[in-house]
Design a protein around this motif. Structure first.
Motif, PDB file in Angstrom:
ATOM      1  N   ARG A 173      29.270 -21.318 -41.522  1.00  0.00           N
ATOM      2  CA  ARG A 173      29.367 -22.892 -41.677  1.00  0.00           C
ATOM      3  C   ARG A 173      29.282 -22.725 -39.805  1.00  0.00           C
ATOM      4  O   ARG A 173      28.601 -23.575 -39.615  1.00  0.00           O
ATOM      5  N   LEU A 174      30.349 -21.767 -39.225  1.00  0.00           N
ATOM      6  CA  LEU A 174      29.914 -21.865 -37.523  1.00  0.00           C
ATOM      7  C   LEU A 174      28.420 -21.422 -36.629  1.00  0.00           C
ATOM      8  O   LEU A 174      28.335 -19.857 -37.795  1.00  0.00           O
ATOM      9  N   LEU A 175      28.465 -21.587 -36.103  1.00  0.00           N
ATOM     10  CA  LEU A 175      26.980 -21.257 -35.624  1.00  0.00           C
ATOM     11  C   LEU A 175      28.050 -20.385 -34.470  1.00  0.00           C
ATOM     12  O   LEU A 175      28.858 -20.044 -34.216  1.00  0.00           O
ATOM     13  N   ARG A 176      27.164 -18.646 -34.131  1.00  0.00           N
ATOM     14  CA  ARG A 176      27.107 -17.938 -33.990  1.00  0.00           C
ATOM     15  C   ARG A 176      26.242 -17.776 -32.072  1.00  0.00           C
ATOM     16  O   ARG A 176      25.255 -17.597 -32.884  1.00  0.00           O
ATOM     17  N   VAL A 177      27.311 -17.632 -30.806  1.00  0.00           N
ATOM     18  CA  VAL A 177      26.010 -18.094 -29.986  1.00  0.00           C
ATOM     19  C   VAL A 177      26.904 -17.018 -29.609  1.00  0.00           C
ATOM     20  O   VAL A 177      27.888 -16.609 -29.036  1.00  0.00           O
ATOM     21  N   THR A 178      25.263 -16.082 -28.633  1.00  0.00           N
ATOM     22  CA  THR A 178      25.702 -14.529 -28.548  1.00  0.00           C
ATOM     23  C   THR A 178      25.609 -14.576 -27.457  1.00  0.00           C
ATOM     24  O   THR A 178      24.458 -14.077 -27.282  1.00  0.00           O
ATOM     25  N   PRO A 179      26.027 -14.029 -26.163  1.00  0.00           N
ATOM     26  CA  PRO A 179      26.269 -13.106 -24.473  1.00  0.00           C
ATOM     27  C   PRO A 179      25.773 -12.235 -25.282  1.00  0.00           C
ATOM     28  O   PRO A 179      26.025 -11.486 -25.808  1.00  0.00           O
ATOM     29  N   GLY A 180      26.069 -11.097 -23.356  1.00  0.00           N
ATOM     30  CA  GLY A 180      25.715  -9.875 -23.543  1.00  0.00           C
ATOM     31  C   GLY A 180      24.717  -9.442 -24.802  1.00  0.00           C
ATOM     32  O   GLY A 180      25.239  -8.227 -25.210  1.00  0.00           O
ATOM     33  N   VAL A 181      23.759  -9.852 -24.497  1.00  0.00           N
ATOM     34  CA  VAL A 181      22.224  -9.536 -25.464  1.00  0.00           C
ATOM     35  C   VAL A 181      21.329  -9.338 -24.078  1.00  0.00           C
ATOM     36  O   VAL A 181      21.021  -9.642 -23.164  1.00  0.00           O
ATOM     37  N   PRO A 183      17.713  -7.005 -23.634  1.00  0.00           N
ATOM     38  CA  PRO A 183      16.528  -6.342 -23.970  1.00  0.00           C
ATOM     39  C   PRO A 183      16.649  -4.305 -23.745  1.00  0.00           C
ATOM     40  O   PRO A 183      17.605  -4.060 -23.355  1.00  0.00           O
ATOM     41  N   ALA A 184      15.827  -4.358 -24.608  1.00  0.00           N
ATOM     42  CA  ALA A 184      16.230  -2.094 -24.530  1.00  0.00           C
ATOM     43  C   ALA A 184      16.192  -1.591 -23.882  1.00  0.00           C
ATOM     44  O   ALA A 184      14.897  -2.346 -22.689  1.00  0.00           O
ATOM     45  N   GLY A 185      16.580  -0.492 -22.997  1.00  0.00           N
ATOM     46  CA  GLY A 185      17.011  -0.684 -21.483  1.00  0.00           C
ATOM     47  C   GLY A 185      17.386  -1.334 -20.441  1.00  0.00           C
ATOM     48  O   GLY A 185      17.502  -0.604 -19.453  1.00  0.00           O
ATOM     49  N   ALA A 186      17.892  -2.113 -20.673  1.00  0.00           N
ATOM     50  CA  ALA A 186      18.461  -2.829 -19.497  1.00  0.00           C
ATOM     51  C   ALA A 186      19.892  -2.401 -19.428  1.00  0.00           C
ATOM     52  O   ALA A 186      20.634  -2.393 -20.006  1.00  0.00           O
ATOM     53  N   ALA A 187      20.440  -2.533 -17.763  1.00  0.00           N
ATOM     54  CA  ALA A 187      21.596  -2.644 -17.478  1.00  0.00           C
ATOM     55  C   ALA A 187      22.073  -3.268 -18.177  1.00  0.00           C
ATOM     56  O   ALA A 187      22.237  -4.065 -18.413  1.00  0.00           O
ATOM     57  N   ALA A 188      23.791  -2.931 -18.473  1.00  0.00           N
ATOM     58  CA  ALA A 188      24.800  -3.637 -19.322  1.00  0.00           C
ATOM     59  C   ALA A 188      25.225  -4.556 -18.216  1.00  0.00           C
ATOM     60  O   ALA A 188      25.761  -5.487 -18.544  1.00  0.00           O
ATOM     61  N   THR A 196      20.829  -5.528 -28.478  1.00  0.00           N
ATOM     62  CA  THR A 196      19.373  -6.053 -28.387  1.00  0.00           C
ATOM     63  C   THR A 196      19.219  -7.422 -29.245  1.00  0.00           C
ATOM     64  O   THR A 196      19.636  -7.949 -29.321  1.00  0.00           O
ATOM     65  N   PRO A 197      18.339  -8.064 -28.583  1.00  0.00           N
ATOM     66  CA  PRO A 197      17.719  -9.573 -29.412  1.00  0.00           C
ATOM     67  C   PRO A 197      17.867  -9.316 -30.602  1.00  0.00           C
ATOM     68  O   PRO A 197      18.397  -9.983 -31.572  1.00  0.00           O
ATOM     69  N   ALA A 198      17.094  -8.182 -31.092  1.00  0.00           N
ATOM     70  CA  ALA A 198      17.026  -7.766 -32.227  1.00  0.00           C
ATOM     71  C   ALA A 198      18.027  -7.431 -33.471  1.00  0.00           C
ATOM     72  O   ALA A 198      18.191  -7.680 -34.366  1.00  0.00           O
ATOM     73  N   TYR A 207      22.503 -18.425 -31.505  1.00  0.00           N
ATOM     74  CA  TYR A 207      21.230 -18.214 -30.108  1.00  0.00           C
ATOM     75  C   TYR A 207      22.247 -17.121 -29.575  1.00  0.00           C
ATOM     76  O   TYR A 207      23.123 -16.782 -29.479  1.00  0.00           O
ATOM     77  N   LEU A 208      21.193 -16.996 -28.413  1.00  0.00           N
ATOM     78  CA  LEU A 208      21.227 -16.162 -27.805  1.00  0.00           C
ATOM     79  C   LEU A 208      21.118 -16.413 -26.428  1.00  0.00           C
ATOM     80  O   LEU A 208      20.257 -17.193 -25.935  1.00  0.00           O
ATOM     81  N   VAL A 209      22.033 -15.703 -25.550  1.00  0.00           N
ATOM     82  CA  VAL A 209      21.735 -16.326 -23.925  1.00  0.00           C
ATOM     83  C   VAL A 209      22.130 -14.771 -23.082  1.00  0.00           C
ATOM     84  O   VAL A 209      22.516 -13.696 -23.882  1.00  0.00           O
ATOM     85  N   VAL A 210      20.523 -15.149 -22.301  1.00  0.00           N
ATOM     86  CA  VAL A 210      20.416 -14.196 -21.649  1.00  0.00           C
ATOM     87  C   VAL A 210      20.056 -14.498 -20.667  1.00  0.00           C
ATOM     88  O   VAL A 210      19.769 -15.768 -20.203  1.00  0.00           O
TER      89      VAL A 210
END
Length: 234
Positions: A173-181, A183-188, A196-198, A207-210
C-alpha cells in the motif's frame, strides 16, 4: 492526487541558486523525469522557482521534510498543495499526531502525494545510536513505516535496502521513494546505503531519486535517459 508512476525518475536539483537549477531543467525532458527541490534551493529561490519548473511541465517533489508541531506542519502542507506540487514530504520522527495532522490537511481534492521520511540514507547503525534510535537503520525504518501507514499517508522515503520489507509489511500500500540510487560505477558520495536503478526497482522502489549522477554529468539529458531506460528495463 491520482498517481501514474511514470516517469519514475526524480532528479534532485541540489543547487545553491535558481539559475543553474533552471539551466539544468531546460536540458531535461518532463516525459523522462520529475524534479526534486530541497531545502537549500527552496530557501534561496522560493515558490517562484517551483512555479517556473512546473510551467516547464515538470512534476515537482518538494523535499522539505516538515518536522514541527502538528498545526505548523498541517499549515505548511496546505501551502505546498496551494503551490501545486506533485509530492511533498514530512519526517516520520514528528510522531503520530503530526502525521495525522498532515494527512488531514491534504485529505481532499487534487492534493499532492504525501510521504514521510523514515531514516535518512546517510545514517548507519552508529549514527542512529548517537541520536538514540535503537537497532539497525532497517529496523528503525520499518517501525517508522508502520507508523506512517497507520496515519494514512501515501508512502515513505526509504533506502533501497528497506524497500522490500516495507512493501511486505504494508502489503504494497505504501509508495516507496528511494534516494541513494547510483548507476553502476558512480561514486557513493555521502550516501551510506545505495543501490543501482535496476537494483532499487527489483527491491520494490516506486520512484527513484538521483542527483549528482545526472546533475554533474557531461550530458545530463543522456544520463537521465539512461537511468530511465534502466528503470524501464527492470
Amino acid at each position: 492526487m491520482s498517481g501514474v508512476q511514470d516517469p519514475r525518475l526524480i532528479v534532485a536539483l541540489d543547487f545553491a541558486a535558481a539559475e543553474p537549477a533552471e539551466a539544468l531543467a531546460a536540458r531535461l525532458d518532463p516525459a523522462v523525469c520529475r524534479l526534486k527541490v530541497g531545502k537549500e534551493l527552496f530557501t534561496r529561490a522560493g515558490p517562484a522557482l517551483v512555479e517556473r519548473l512546473q510551467g516547464r511541465g515538470f512534476g515537482v517533489f518538494l523535499d522539505l521534510k516538515y518536522h514541527d508541531i502538528p498545526n505548523t506542519v498541517a499549515a505548511a502542507c496546505r501551502a505546498a498543495a496551494e503551490l501545486g506540487v506533485w509530492m511533498v514530504n514530512v519526517h516520520a520522527l514528528g510522531g503520530r499526531e503530526m502525521l495525522a495532522a498532515a494527512r488531514e490537511a491534504l485529505s481532499g481534492g487534487d492534493t499532492p502525494w504525501l510521504i514521510a521520511v523514515t531514516v535518512l540514507t546517510s545514517h548507519d547503525a552508529a549514527s542512529l545510536e548517537e541520536i538514540g534510535l535503537r537497532g539497525t537503520p532497517g529496523e528503525a525504518a520499518l517501525r517508522l513505516a508502520g507508523l506512517v501507514e497507520r496515519a494514512g499517508l501515501d508512502g515513505v522515503v526509504c533506502s533501497p535496502a528497506e524497500a522490500p520489507e516495507i512493501r511486505r509489511q504494508s502489503g504494497g500500500r505504501l509508495l516507496r521513494v528511494t534516494p541513494g540510487v547510483r548507476p553502476a560505477g558512480a561514486a557513493a558520495d555521502d550516501q551510506a546505503r545505495i543501490a543501482t536503478p535496476a537494483g532499487a526497482v527489483a527491491a520494490g522502489a516506486d520512484y527513484l531519486v538521483v542527483g549528482r549522477p545526472v546533475t554533474r554529468a557531461g550530458d545530463p539529458a543522456a544520463a537521465a535517459r539512461a537511468v530511465a531506460e534502466e528503470i524501464g528495463a527492470a
